[in-house]
Design an enzyme around this catalytic site. Structure first.
Site, PDB file in Angstrom:
ATOM      1  N   LYS A 111     -25.564 -22.593  23.487  1.00 12.34           N
ATOM      2  CA  LYS A 111     -26.140 -23.907  23.795  1.00 12.34           C
ATOM      3  C   LYS A 111     -25.235 -25.003  23.246  1.00 12.34           C
ATOM      4  CE  LYS A 111     -28.867 -27.036  22.000  1.00 12.34           C
ATOM      5  NZ  LYS A 111     -28.398 -28.189  22.776  1.00 12.34           N
TER       6      LYS A 111
ATOM      7  N   GLU B 154     -23.731 -37.810   3.990  1.00 14.91           N
ATOM      8  CA  GLU B 154     -22.723 -37.631   5.033  1.00 14.91           C
ATOM      9  C   GLU B 154     -22.812 -38.792   6.027  1.00 14.91           C
ATOM     10  OE1 GLU B 154     -23.291 -34.473   7.974  1.00 14.91           O
ATOM     11  OE2 GLU B 154     -21.203 -33.882   7.639  1.00 14.91           O
TER      12      GLU B 154
ATOM     13  N   CYS C 194     -17.138 -32.154   9.917  1.00 14.84           N
ATOM     14  CA  CYS C 194     -17.905 -31.662   8.767  1.00 14.84           C
ATOM     15  C   CYS C 194     -17.016 -31.514   7.546  1.00 14.84           C
ATOM     16  CB  CYS C 194     -18.558 -30.336   9.114  1.00 14.84           C
ATOM     17  SG  CYS C 194     -17.379 -29.162   9.765  1.00 14.84           S
TER      18      CYS C 194
ATOM     19  N   GLU D 243     -23.633 -23.413   9.608  1.00 19.81           N
ATOM     20  CA  GLU D 243     -22.504 -24.284   9.239  1.00 19.81           C
ATOM     21  C   GLU D 243     -23.028 -25.704   9.304  1.00 19.81           C
ATOM     22  OE1 GLU D 243     -19.797 -23.229   8.111  1.00 19.81           O
ATOM     23  OE2 GLU D 243     -19.301 -21.297   9.010  1.00 19.81           O
TER      24      GLU D 243
HETATM   25  P1  NAD Z   1     -27.719 -31.579  15.102  1.00 21.96           P
HETATM   26  O1  NAD Z   1     -28.233 -30.774  13.970  1.00 21.96           O
HETATM   27  O2  NAD Z   1     -28.476 -32.774  15.528  1.00 21.96           O
HETATM   28  O3  NAD Z   1     -27.549 -30.689  16.411  1.00 21.96           O
HETATM   29  C1  NAD Z   1     -26.756 -29.507  16.428  1.00 21.96           C
HETATM   30  C2  NAD Z   1     -27.210 -28.645  17.580  1.00 21.96           C
HETATM   31  O4  NAD Z   1     -28.539 -28.184  17.312  1.00 21.96           O
HETATM   32  C3  NAD Z   1     -27.283 -29.354  18.931  1.00 21.96           C
HETATM   33  O5  NAD Z   1     -26.864 -28.471  19.951  1.00 21.96           O
HETATM   34  C4  NAD Z   1     -28.757 -29.667  19.061  1.00 21.96           C
HETATM   35  O6  NAD Z   1     -29.175 -29.785  20.403  1.00 21.96           O
HETATM   36  C5  NAD Z   1     -29.382 -28.436  18.410  1.00 21.96           C
HETATM   37  N1  NAD Z   1     -30.751 -28.640  17.924  1.00 21.96           N
HETATM   38  C6  NAD Z   1     -31.383 -29.800  17.639  1.00 21.96           C
HETATM   39  N2  NAD Z   1     -32.642 -29.559  17.246  1.00 21.96           N
HETATM   40  C7  NAD Z   1     -32.823 -28.226  17.258  1.00 21.96           C
HETATM   41  C8  NAD Z   1     -33.900 -27.367  16.927  1.00 21.96           C
HETATM   42  N3  NAD Z   1     -35.067 -27.843  16.491  1.00 21.96           N
HETATM   43  N4  NAD Z   1     -33.727 -26.032  17.044  1.00 21.96           N
HETATM   44  C9  NAD Z   1     -32.545 -25.517  17.452  1.00 21.96           C
HETATM   45  N5  NAD Z   1     -31.485 -26.282  17.792  1.00 21.96           N
HETATM   46  C10 NAD Z   1     -31.617 -27.622  17.689  1.00 21.96           C
HETATM   47  O7  NAD Z   1     -26.204 -31.959  14.694  1.00 21.96           O
HETATM   48  P2  NAD Z   1     -25.171 -32.873  15.475  1.00 21.96           P
HETATM   49  O8  NAD Z   1     -25.573 -34.288  15.257  1.00 21.96           O
HETATM   50  O9  NAD Z   1     -24.981 -32.363  16.858  1.00 21.96           O
HETATM   51  O10 NAD Z   1     -23.817 -32.543  14.656  1.00 21.96           O
HETATM   52  C11 NAD Z   1     -23.455 -33.194  13.501  1.00 21.96           C
HETATM   53  C12 NAD Z   1     -23.724 -32.342  12.273  1.00 21.96           C
HETATM   54  O11 NAD Z   1     -23.098 -31.070  12.390  1.00 21.96           O
HETATM   55  C13 NAD Z   1     -23.144 -32.943  11.010  1.00 21.96           C
HETATM   56  O12 NAD Z   1     -24.073 -32.859   9.967  1.00 21.96           O
HETATM   57  C14 NAD Z   1     -21.948 -32.062  10.705  1.00 21.96           C
HETATM   58  O13 NAD Z   1     -21.539 -32.028   9.374  1.00 21.96           O
HETATM   59  C15 NAD Z   1     -22.410 -30.738  11.183  1.00 21.96           C
HETATM   60  N6  NAD Z   1     -21.268 -29.864  11.438  1.00 21.96           N
HETATM   61  C16 NAD Z   1     -21.009 -28.815  10.582  1.00 21.96           C
HETATM   62  C17 NAD Z   1     -19.910 -27.994  10.792  1.00 21.96           C
HETATM   63  C18 NAD Z   1     -19.585 -26.854   9.851  1.00 21.96           C
HETATM   64  O14 NAD Z   1     -18.835 -25.974  10.261  1.00 21.96           O
HETATM   65  N7  NAD Z   1     -20.106 -26.812   8.659  1.00 21.96           N
HETATM   66  C19 NAD Z   1     -19.082 -28.214  11.869  1.00 21.96           C
HETATM   67  C20 NAD Z   1     -19.375 -29.279  12.719  1.00 21.96           C
HETATM   68  C21 NAD Z   1     -20.489 -30.084  12.507  1.00 21.96           C
END
Ligand code: NAD
Length: 456
Positions: free
Chosen positions: A155, A357, A264, A230
């Site tokens: 997804k 963050e 991240c 992650e």
């Molecule tokens: P997000 O948590 O809003 O969304 C991430 C994904 O989860 C999206 O595909 C979203 O549609 C899905 N999602 C949302 N609600 C959900 C639910 N209830 N159940 C299952 N899936 C759900 O994050 P974002 O805004 O897309 O990304 C930014 C964040 O990601 C930042 O905090 C960043 O640090 C983190 N990040 C971490 C890494 C790492 O490797 N540690 C890498 C990249 C990004």
């Protein structure tokens, strides 16, 4: 299908195209196809699975330019970064194409027979990715998962689905069995949650915010499903007085402003030893001003726009009120979600800007007194993903690298990601590791089998 959502070009704020939102029934159909495809895939000879993944890697290689252009359009990544990202996907596939023949079990000495272990695939793996690095992060999950004999349902984030959809098509064009690798577009609360709740998805890989990661982990706990997380970061870039200040200052913009800080691993706190604090800022300012922000289609651009108007509001909110801005770089005016690189001097390490963050091009610079103080400050957030330290003292480099509670550290550089080394966070930055030599094994369960050999 339950409607569509509109993708927007973040550099121009113009709509690009409509993408469908999968309904629960469609997600369940995709999972059912994956269950069936996985049986055949796991039954193939290891060498056949390796060949199929190499064919997928070749298909990605020959479409690097197309994938990169899609990422420029959909995510605003500078073209040079987007080409690197697409090539990285091919490299990750090639690397894990070496895994099927190497997933060896053990033979353990026992009385009265023979005992061996097998690395059995989970079955169907659900992978949920964020919008900041749509292609690369997806590949860190799907390549080792497929190599270990699983099927994958992926997804992508709502905002950035284009490259994932294209990768799904390339997998089929390369000859991967139907249903083995499917990309399901839609919202997190429908598609993502269904991966968590569906009994036939046997493992979940989630990359995204810590807040959503906690709810995904809670859902997986209910279903007794393993999960890799992650999550967010607030990584420290620690500059000691005995480090190469010129090099540390020249490389610091790239360490935090790459991908407009939507990384991240962004080194979004720079901790500088008090005796060289002013000198570091003098060197850092021209480096920030030289950071090239602009049209992501141009070869020389180093930073594009933020992903969305809503995200730009969220980044701006960190500069409301108390935060003292030391200096800023440039950014284009006009349409698009632009935000200039910004350097902030917090009053205290407990300020919001030094703790939370931002996920944008804003960096907090803070002084420290000595080695112990540097380690204490570096560890003084809920996160523990990445970090860097600059010193010419080998003993100090070892002590600080061991003292900082982060999963990925670099000394006298800012490297975080090599597909052949492990990647992942400590504390609120995550659970489990991706990439590296052991990633395919993380998509398997160990089965132990005892064979009695007694003649009687
Ligand atoms: P997000 O948590 O809003 O969304 C991430 C994904 O989860 C999206 O595909 C979203 O549609 C899905 N999602 C949302 N609600 C959900 C639910 N209830 N159940 C299952 N899936 C759900 O994050 P974002 O805004 O897309 O990304 C930014 C964040 O990601 C930042 O905090 C960043 O640090 C983190 N990040 C971490 C890494 C790492 O490797 N540690 C890498 C990249 C990004």
């Amino acid at each position: 299908m339950t409607g569509t959502f509109t993708l927007i070009n973040p550099a121009t704020a113009e709509p690009i195209r409509e993408v469908s939102r999968a309904s629960i029934a469609e997600i369940d159909e995709a999972i059912a196809r994956a269950v069936s495809a996985q049986r055949g895939w796991a039954a193939q000879a290891p060498g056949a699975r390796a060949d199929a993944l190499r064919a997928f890697a070749r298909a990605v290689e020959t479409h690097v330019e197309e994938l990169a252009q899609l990422e420029v359009l959909n995510s605003g990544h500078p073209i040079s970064s987007a080409r690197w990202e697409a090539s990285h996907v091919a490299q990750v596939l090639n690397f894990y194409a070496g895994s099927p023949e190497r997933l060896s079990g053990q033979q353990i000495p026992v009385a009265g027979g023979m005992d061996v272990t097998f690395h059995e695939p989970y079955g169907v793996v659900g992978i949920i990715v964020p919008w900041n690095f749509p292609m690369t992060i997806a590949s860190w999950g799907f390549a080792p998962a497929l190599a270990a004999g699983n099927a994958v349902v992926l997804k992508p984030a709502e905002l950035t689905s284009l490259t994932a959809v294209r990768l799904g098509a390339l997998a089929r064009e390369a000859g991967l069995p139907d249903g083995l690798f499917q990309v399901v577009t839609g919202s997190g609360s429908v598609v993502g949650e269904r991966f968590v709740s569906h009994p036939d998805v046997r493992k979940v890989v989630f990359t995204g915010s810590t807040e959503v990661g906690v709810s995904v982990a809670a859902g997986c706990a209910q279903a007794l499903k393993p999960v890799t997380l992650e999550l967010g970061g607030k990584s420290a870039n620690i500059v000691f007085a005995d480090g190469d200040l010129e090099k540390a200052a020249a490389s610091a913009p790239g360490a935090v402003f790459d991908n407009a800080g939507q990384d991240c691993c962004a080194r979004s706190r720079i901790l500088v030893q008090r005796s060289v604090f002013d000198r570091f800022l003098e060197l850092f300012e021209p480096a920030v001003q030289a950071w090239r922000v602009g049209d992501p289609r141009l070869e020389l651009t180093e930073m594009g726009p933020l992903i969305s108007a809503a995200h730009r509001d969220s980044v701006s909110s960190f500069l409301d009120g108390a935060a003292r801005v030391a200096f800023r770089g440039g950014a284009p005016d006009g349409p698009g979600f632009w935000f200039p690189p910004t350097v902030v001097l917090p009053d205290s390490p407990r300020d919001r800007i030094a703790q939370d963050e931002v996920f944008g091009p804003v960096v907090a610079v803070l002084p420290f007194d000595d080695e112990a103080d540097a380690i204490r400050l570096a560890n003084d957030t809920i996160y523990g993903l990445a970090g860097s330290l600059w010193t010419e003292n080998l003993g100090r480099a070892v002590r600080v690298a061991r003292g900082v509670k982060s999963g990925v550290l670099s000394v006298n550089s800012h490297s975080s990601v090599r597909y052949w080394t492990p990647f992942g966070g400590m504390k609120a930055s995550g659970l489990g590791r991706e990439l590296g030599p052991d990633a395919a094994e993380h998509f398997t369960e160990t089965k132990n089998v005892f064979f009695a050999t007694d003649a009687s």
